[in-house]
Design an enzyme around this catalytic site. Structure first.
Site, PDB file in Angstrom:
ATOM      1  N   SER A 240      -0.607  -3.209  -0.215  1.00  0.00           N
ATOM      2  CA  SER A 240      -1.639  -2.569   0.588  1.00  0.00           C
ATOM      3  C   SER A 240      -1.491  -1.058   0.532  1.00  0.00           C
ATOM      4  CB  SER A 240      -1.536  -3.033   2.041  1.00  0.00           C
ATOM      5  OG  SER A 240      -0.396  -2.452   2.645  1.00  0.00           O
ATOM      6  N   LYS A 241      -2.339  -0.389   1.226  1.00  0.00           N
ATOM      7  CA  LYS A 241      -2.339   1.077   1.249  1.00  0.00           C
ATOM      8  C   LYS A 241      -0.978   1.643   1.626  1.00  0.00           C
ATOM      9  CE  LYS A 241      -7.024   0.938   1.354  1.00  0.00           C
ATOM     10  NZ  LYS A 241      -7.078  -0.421   0.820  1.00  0.00           N
ATOM     11  N   ARG A 242      -0.299   0.914   2.461  1.00  0.00           N
ATOM     12  CA  ARG A 242       0.986   1.403   2.956  1.00  0.00           C
ATOM     13  C   ARG A 242       2.044   1.488   1.864  1.00  0.00           C
ATOM     14  NH1 ARG A 242       2.579  -2.737   5.871  1.00  0.00           N
ATOM     15  NH2 ARG A 242       4.459  -1.604   6.438  1.00  0.00           N
TER      16      ARG A 242
END
Length: 462
Positions: free
Chosen positions: A235-237
């Site tokens: 994910s973006k994280r």
RNA sequence: GCCCUCAUGGUGUAGCGGUUAGCACGCCAGCCUUUCACGCUGGUAGCGAGAGUUCGAUUCUCUCUGGGGGUACCA
């Protein structure tokens, strides 16, 4: 063979999506088939034209060219509605006001593994209400089982009893995803649907739609998902989770393509560096791994370094220049094309991403950096003494090119009977302002005698 | 909970009944060397567990364990 990539424009192109696009592209290009693009924009809340453009951009950057124009799914809405109506007319679908709670209650009564059946459920709406557009449209799930013919995982069988009658259109008649994809793939003549594994559970619903339409189903290939370094869904994280971020980080598209191809697919001969055209020839969807893979940026970095070093100078200069402009350093190198070319040439062996060029060689354009530790260590009294000698030697070097600077300085080292680094490092720090730089002779030659001496003097004074 | 699914070193994979379990990244060491890298050489580390089937299981079957996905009038 006709395949498609169908992103929903709700954000940047994710690496998982990029890999799905790549696999589709490889299949099409390897078979002389077609690679279509369809934008699943039926989620009007989250879909934006900007996102669409970003996705197309990312695809272009990766070099994944598509056939024909990208198609927007929303343009097919009439067709979707017509199918829904036909299904309703043929009683293959019905209208129902069943809510999530109703479904839950149904399961509590009939068993947790029983799919919701609303055909003769109290929530089924009357003929009059149905005519007025009350209730969502649910498809009748027949008895039996639905099997997904999948190229990567083999046949996967779903028993129909477990499936809820799926909602295929909202109360207002607007089509829902599972109906829309099935119809669009059918109408487009898609032969192989290659997409992420997160769609596997939805596939039987789509198959049921096709079956109700009396249409034939395509072949499927569900790709295992990509995970981040922590084993969780990427994910973006996780940093470089989108193609855009990879690009900004200075990776080369060919390296990204090579890496992504190998993330989940392996050939019999187990090669690691496989150029694009070879990928096209050798890629085989049936050999795609079934287990989820972690996105390992370290390996991408390594591979990128290999590509970067193998790159022709012209191409690398262009890549570096483009990257500098995007990073806002464009003006620093403007009008200094020759120096840039030289700087890239002497840096090529020492960088692994395009992004590393500026920190390494920027001093050639802007002046020495300011690494205090490097100065303290290499510009102390004893080293300055050597540096002064270096200055004197350099002043007499002619022509002032790498070869002659090299020879003169080595002679000086021999003359003084000291360790080479005690002479070279002070010069490096004088020129670059830090202990890490391209080759010191190359750097001096790139700067030219005048600038080199100027920086040495500055260091001697400071 | 229910449905589907996956399982070779830390990571990505090769293997498709008999192998000293191969390759690559990473990591460690050495070499090269003007720094950092690159490169070269060597090393570290693996078949999740338990039952079967078989003369023989990493490979076939089952169970367990662990992971993943889905479970919307999202896509």
């Amino acid at each position: 063979m006709r395949v498609r990539f169908a992103p929903s424009p709700t954000g940047l192109l994710h690496v998982g999506g990029a890999r799905a696009a790549l696999y589709n592209w490889l299949m099409a290009r390897g078979s002389g088939g077609e690679f279509l693009l369809r934008i699943e924009d039926t989620d009007r809340e989250r879909s934006t034209p900007e996102n669409i453009e970003q996705i197309l951009d990312a695809l272009r950057w990766l070099g994944l060219d598509w056939d024909g124009e990208p198609v927007l799914q929303t343009t097919h809405e009439e067709r979707h509605r017509a199918v829904v109506q036909t299904l309703l007319d043929e009683d293959k679908a019905y209208r129902s006001t069943a809510t999530a709670e109703d479904v839950k209650a149904f399961k509590a009564e009939h068993g947790a593994d029983r799919g919701f059946r609303g055909g003769d459920h109290p929530t089924r709406v009357s003929a009059e209400d149905a005519a007025r557009g009350v209730g969502a449209v649910r498809l009748r799930v027949p008895e039996g089982e639905t099997v997904v013919r999948d190229l990567v995982r083999g046949d996967t069988t779903f028993k129909n009893v477990h499936l809820d009658d799926p909602v295929v259109a909202r109360a207002d008649g607007s089509p829902l995803y599972n109906l829309a994809v099935a119809i669009d793939d059918l109408d487009a003549g898609i032969t192989h649907v290659v997409r992420g594994e997160d769609h596997l559970s939805n596939t039987p619903k789509q198959l049921l739609v096709l079956q109700a339409m009396g249409a034939e189903a395509p072949l499927y290939a569900h790709l295992p998902l990509l995970h981040g370094p922590d084993g969780k869904k990427l994910s973006k994280r996780h940093g470089a989770a989108s193609v855009q971020e990879l690009r900004d980080a200075g990776y080369l598209p060919d390296a990204v393509v090579n890496y992504l191809a190998l993330l989940g697919w392996g050939d019999v001969d187990d090669e690691t560096e496989i150029p694009r055209d070879e990928l096209v020839k050798r890629f085989d969807i049936a050999r795609v791994s079934k287990n989820p893979a972690r996105f390992d940026e370290q390996k991408l970095r390594w591979l990128n370094g290999r590509y970067l070093r193998a790159q022709g100078l012209d191409a690398l200069v262009a890549a570096v220049q483009g990257h500098l402009i995007e990073a806002g350093h464009g003006h620093m190198v403007a009008g200094k094309e020759d120096l840039l070319r030289t700087a890239v040439e002497i840096s090529q062996e020492k960088i692994t991403t395009v992004d590393e060029f500026w920190p390494l060689a920027g001093f050639l354009f802007t002046g020495p950096a300011d690494d205090l530790q490097a100065r303290e260590k290499w510009l102390d009294e004893p080293h300055r003494e050597h540096l002064a000698a270096v200055r004197e030697t350099l002043a007499g070097v002619d022509p002032f090119d790498t070869e002659h600077v090299d020879a003169a300085l080595r002679a000086l080292v021999g003359e003084r009977g000291v360790k080479a680094k005690d002479v070279f490092q002070p010069l490096r720090v004088a020129l670059a302002g830090r202990a890490i730089s391209p080759g010191v002779f190359e750097s001096a030659a790139a700067l030219g005698r005048e600038e080199t001496l100027r920086r040495v003097d500055l260091a001697l004074e400071g």
